[in-house]
Scaffold this motif. Structure first.
Motif, PDB file in Angstrom:
ATOM      1  N   HIS A  51       0.857  -1.191   0.000  1.00 33.62           N
ATOM      2  CA  HIS A  51       0.000   0.000   0.000  1.00 33.62           C
ATOM      3  C   HIS A  51       0.897   1.245   0.000  1.00 33.62           C
ATOM      4  O   HIS A  51       1.823   1.358   0.801  1.00 33.62           O
ATOM      5  CB  HIS A  51      -0.894   0.003   1.242  1.00 33.62           C
ATOM      6  CG  HIS A  51      -1.978   1.030   1.200  1.00 33.62           C
ATOM      7  ND1 HIS A  51      -1.739   2.392   1.330  1.00 33.62           N
ATOM      8  CD2 HIS A  51      -3.323   0.918   1.027  1.00 33.62           C
ATOM      9  CE1 HIS A  51      -2.871   3.051   1.246  1.00 33.62           C
ATOM     10  NE2 HIS A  51      -3.856   2.186   1.070  1.00 33.62           N
ATOM     11  N   PRO A  52       0.636   2.191  -0.893  1.00 32.57           N
ATOM     12  CA  PRO A  52       1.543   3.352  -1.037  1.00 32.57           C
ATOM     13  C   PRO A  52       1.677   4.214   0.222  1.00 32.57           C
ATOM     14  O   PRO A  52       2.678   4.917   0.383  1.00 32.57           O
ATOM     15  CB  PRO A  52       0.911   4.155  -2.182  1.00 32.57           C
ATOM     16  CG  PRO A  52      -0.479   3.632  -2.335  1.00 32.57           C
ATOM     17  CD  PRO A  52      -0.450   2.212  -1.887  1.00 32.57           C
ATOM     18  N   LYS A  53       0.692   4.169   1.117  1.00 27.10           N
ATOM     19  CA  LYS A  53       0.765   5.016   2.317  1.00 27.10           C
ATOM     20  C   LYS A  53       1.300   4.272   3.542  1.00 27.10           C
ATOM     21  O   LYS A  53       1.379   4.849   4.624  1.00 27.10           O
ATOM     22  CB  LYS A  53      -0.611   5.610   2.628  1.00 27.10           C
ATOM     23  CG  LYS A  53      -1.052   6.663   1.611  1.00 27.10           C
ATOM     24  CD  LYS A  53      -2.271   7.429   2.113  1.00 27.10           C
ATOM     25  CE  LYS A  53      -2.657   8.525   1.106  1.00 27.10           C
ATOM     26  NZ  LYS A  53      -3.814   9.293   1.582  1.00 27.10           N
ATOM     27  N   ILE A  54       1.628   2.982   3.389  1.00 22.46           N
ATOM     28  CA  ILE A  54       2.146   2.202   4.524  1.00 22.46           C
ATOM     29  C   ILE A  54       3.676   2.194   4.478  1.00 22.46           C
ATOM     30  O   ILE A  54       4.284   1.676   3.542  1.00 22.46           O
ATOM     31  CB  ILE A  54       1.616   0.743   4.505  1.00 22.46           C
ATOM     32  CG1 ILE A  54       0.089   0.718   4.545  1.00 22.46           C
ATOM     33  CG2 ILE A  54       2.205  -0.061   5.673  1.00 22.46           C
ATOM     34  CD1 ILE A  54      -0.538   1.341   5.761  1.00 22.46           C
ATOM     35  N   LYS A  55       4.288   2.804   5.504  1.00 25.03           N
ATOM     36  CA  LYS A  55       5.758   2.771   5.604  1.00 25.03           C
ATOM     37  C   LYS A  55       6.222   1.490   6.285  1.00 25.03           C
ATOM     38  O   LYS A  55       7.217   0.894   5.897  1.00 25.03           O
ATOM     39  CB  LYS A  55       6.254   3.986   6.401  1.00 25.03           C
ATOM     40  CG  LYS A  55       5.995   5.317   5.715  1.00 25.03           C
ATOM     41  CD  LYS A  55       6.403   6.486   6.607  1.00 25.03           C
ATOM     42  CE  LYS A  55       6.049   7.821   5.972  1.00 25.03           C
ATOM     43  NZ  LYS A  55       6.308   8.953   6.890  1.00 25.03           N
TER      44      LYS A  55
END
Length: 654
Positions: free
Chosen positions: A419-423
């Motif tokens: 997911h692009p927003k999960i670091k």
């Protein structure tokens, strides 16, 4: 991907008359009362029940933490509901919320704004229900949640040190829903909407009711078998009689085709109907996909944060149930031993919601459940599970019919991390380390187990990995339904190997329990010596707290093992319990003389030499921290509440 939503007051279930009127409602169908503050989140049971009832087209309101210390206006302010009142003590048994293992009142309540205490009465379900029955005798009261679930039959209450009847007796409620409430609620509402009187609802699965056989007949259900356990009065007279009930109760709670359980209580018969089958993937997805705001009600904005919410704010629960069946744990008694797993799609939809919360910084504090690594696990041949009566699928050995593949879980973690927003996503729930040891999990592919362990260690841990061997003594572990401590040694070898290979510098933190049934002073001394040899200075420890509906609690009260009815020793006095706990802290100056005297008395100079050698040499694990004695531990929280911020280790629930 969705954009962050700006919420209105009507996005929450109404809690006041003003909020009911904003919705344009003239009447309510169901009014819920809860011992917790209202957090509209899928990890908080009262919110889930409210949203489910709402999804059936009902007008639902919730009264969180009603005051019982005034004129009781909170119980009357919303008037009478059309169908019934719903009552729960909250996400934890109120006695565990309010008191420590040594029966001292806690300083904080994790489910109240600012952690303030005093907003939840002792035995809250019974207190709320009795008030409602007195004020509205003609309106049915339905109780549920963990307090009702675990107190559904004659049970030992540690805090009053008494044997109490099932909670339907003390609460005067009309019906009890045990376990996860979605399935029985659906049937209850469907029948009520068809005009069936509440008093006629006697044979709905996963509910319990009272029947006075002098006034009415026991309902007949053709394909149900009955089993009668010893009456409440017989249990009061004889502890062994009480203990013998538990085997039947536990087995019927965990069967896929269970019998109806009957128990006499005075002139009434307590009828506990069999549970529903385990929720399907579609059913559990439907529950998590309801329109939760995932936030506390705005009424708390000025009162301070709710600690339990802060712990799970950015966490995801991926399944329910636990097949471990540990003797001291209540999860299987409430959620069942069969795993109900969400689909990967449902999990990812919830992650998308979390990722778009305004204050989300890219770190998920937990992707887990009662045990983090039981996702998608079930029997290979269903017909074998259908006949099974074993309380645990992994004790004393892992069932050959259990599919313990960790591959779906590894794939889920990888999908989340894309997911692009999960670091970074952390695993905050407890991991069953024994299932990652090929010597114990003999049916699994060792490469797959190593792949999962490596995935967790390299990508989902913040400095420390916490696991729960619980004890080092084989007799104690056997009674706990936990594997031999040798498997923890084997896991540690694999952990150390990956740690070195990947240059991770992680620390392994084991959990232990003192004063558990069958544990003696020498067992605790052995525990201290063996863990010291491994380089551990223990910090994640707690004293055994007897809670209703567990094997260990039955033994604690009765002195008998409910499956064998053989006498079993248990540390019971305050001194015995505190003495056992001292061994965890052998390295503290104030405990050393006591340990010397105790081990000399029992002739265990060998253990004394290991724990307190004359040269006092000892090499402890890197980064180990000195911490305070945790016998009176912080408020324990249920599996889906025990996560903390990503950078910190979660506290353990019990």
């Amino acid at each position: 991907m969705q954009e962050p939503k700006r919420h209105q007051l009507t996005d929450w279930l109404p809690t006041t008359n003003k909020e009911v009127k904003i919705r344009g409602w003239e009447e309510l169908d169901v009014i819920l009362f809860s011992g917790d503050a209202y957090v509209d989140h899928p990890s908080f049971g009262p919110a889930v029940i409210g949203r489910i009832l709402e999804s059936y087209g009902l007008r639902v309101a919730i009264v969180p933490q009603p005051s019982v210390n005034d004129n009781l206006q909170d119980f009357e302010k919303l008037g009478k509901p059309r169908l019934f009142f719903g009552v729960t003590g909250g996400c934890m048994d109120p006695m565990v919320s309010n008191y420590t293992a040594s029966k001292k009142r806690r300083d904080k309540d994790a489910y109240t704004p600012n952690g303030d205490k005093g907003f939840r009465p002792d035995y809250a379900t019974s207190v709320y229900s009795k008030i409602l029955k007195e004020k509205f005798p003609d309106i049915p009261v339905l109780i549920g949640g963990i307090e009702a679930s675990l107190r559904r039959v004659t049970h030992y209450d540690y805090w009053s040190d008494k044997l109490l009847p099932g909670i339907l007796e003390t609460s005067k409620a009309d019906m009890l829903v045990y376990g996860m409430g979605e399935q029985p609620l659906r049937e209850i509402v469907e029948l009520l909407q068809k005009g069936v009187p509440f008093s006629s609802l006697k044979n709905i699965k996963q509910t319990a009711v009272y029947v006075n056989e002098k006034k009415e007949k026991l309902p007949v259900v053709n394909d149900w078998e009955d089993v009668t356990i010893n009456s409440h009065e017989a249990c009061l007279k004889d502890k062994k009689t009480f203990a013998s009930n538990f085997k039947v109760i536990e087995q019927e709670s965990n069967k896929l085709k269970a019998r109806r359980v009957l128990q006499r209580v005075g002139e009434n018969t307590l009828v506990i109907n069999p549970p529903f089958p385990t929720m399907t993937e579609k059913e559990i997805d439907g529950s998590f996909d309801l329109p939760f705001t995932r936030l506390p009600h705005p009424k708390y904005n000025k009162r301070g944060p709710i600690p339990a919410f802060e712990m799970i704010k950015f966490s995801i629960n991926i399944h329910r149930g636990c097949f471990g069946g540990c003797s001291f744990c209540t999860i299987s008694a409430h959620q069942g031993k069969f795993i109900a797993s969400r689909s990967q799609e449902s999990v990812l939809r919830e992650i998308d919601k979390v990722a778009n919360m305004p204050d989300f910084k890219g770190y998920l504090s937990d992707i887990g459940g009662p045990s983090a690594n039981m996702y998608q696990m079930k029997g290979k041949v269903q017909s074998i599970c259908d006949k099974c009566v074993a309380p645990s699928c992994i004790s004393p050995v892992i069932c050959s019919n259990l599919d313990t593949s960790h591959k779906p879980l590894t794939e889920l973690y990888q999908a989340v991390d894309k997911h692009p927003k999960i670091k970074k996503s952390f695993i905050g729930s407890g991991i069953r380390h024994d299932m990652l040891v090929p010597e114990f999990n003999k049916n699994a592919d060792p490469k797959e187990l190593d792949a999962y362990t490596e995935e967790v260690m390299t990508k989902h841990v913040s400095g420390r990995l916490k696991v729960a061997p619980e004890h080092t003594s084989d007799p104690v572990l056997k009674l706990m339904r936990k594997p031999s401590f040798k498997y923890f040694h084997m896991f540690k070898e694999r952990f150390d190997k990956i740690n070195i290979k990947k240059k991770l510098n992680l620390q392994l933190i084991p959990y232990f329990i003192s004063s558990h049934p069958a544990s003696e002073v020498e067992d605790m001394a052995n525990l201290a010596a063996e863990t010291k040899d491994m380089g551990f200075q223990l910090e994640q420890v707690q004293g055994f707290t007897p809670t209703p509906m567990t094997v260990a609690t039955v033994i604690y009260y009765s002195g008998y093992h409910p499956y064998t009815l053989k006498p079993t020793k248990t540390p019971k006095t305050k001194k015995e319990r505190e003495d056992q706990h001292k061994f965890f802290f052998w390295y503290k100056k104030e405990n050393k003389d006591w340990i010397k005297n105790t081990l000399n008395k029992v002739g265990r100079q060998d253990l004394l030499q290991k724990l307190l050698p004359e040269n006092n040499s000892w090499k402890k694990n890197k980064n180990a921290k000195e911490v305070k004695n945790t016998f009176d531990d912080a408020v324990p929280v249920p599996f889906n509440k025990r996560k903390k911020k990503a950078s910190r280790a979660p506290k353990r629930r019990r």
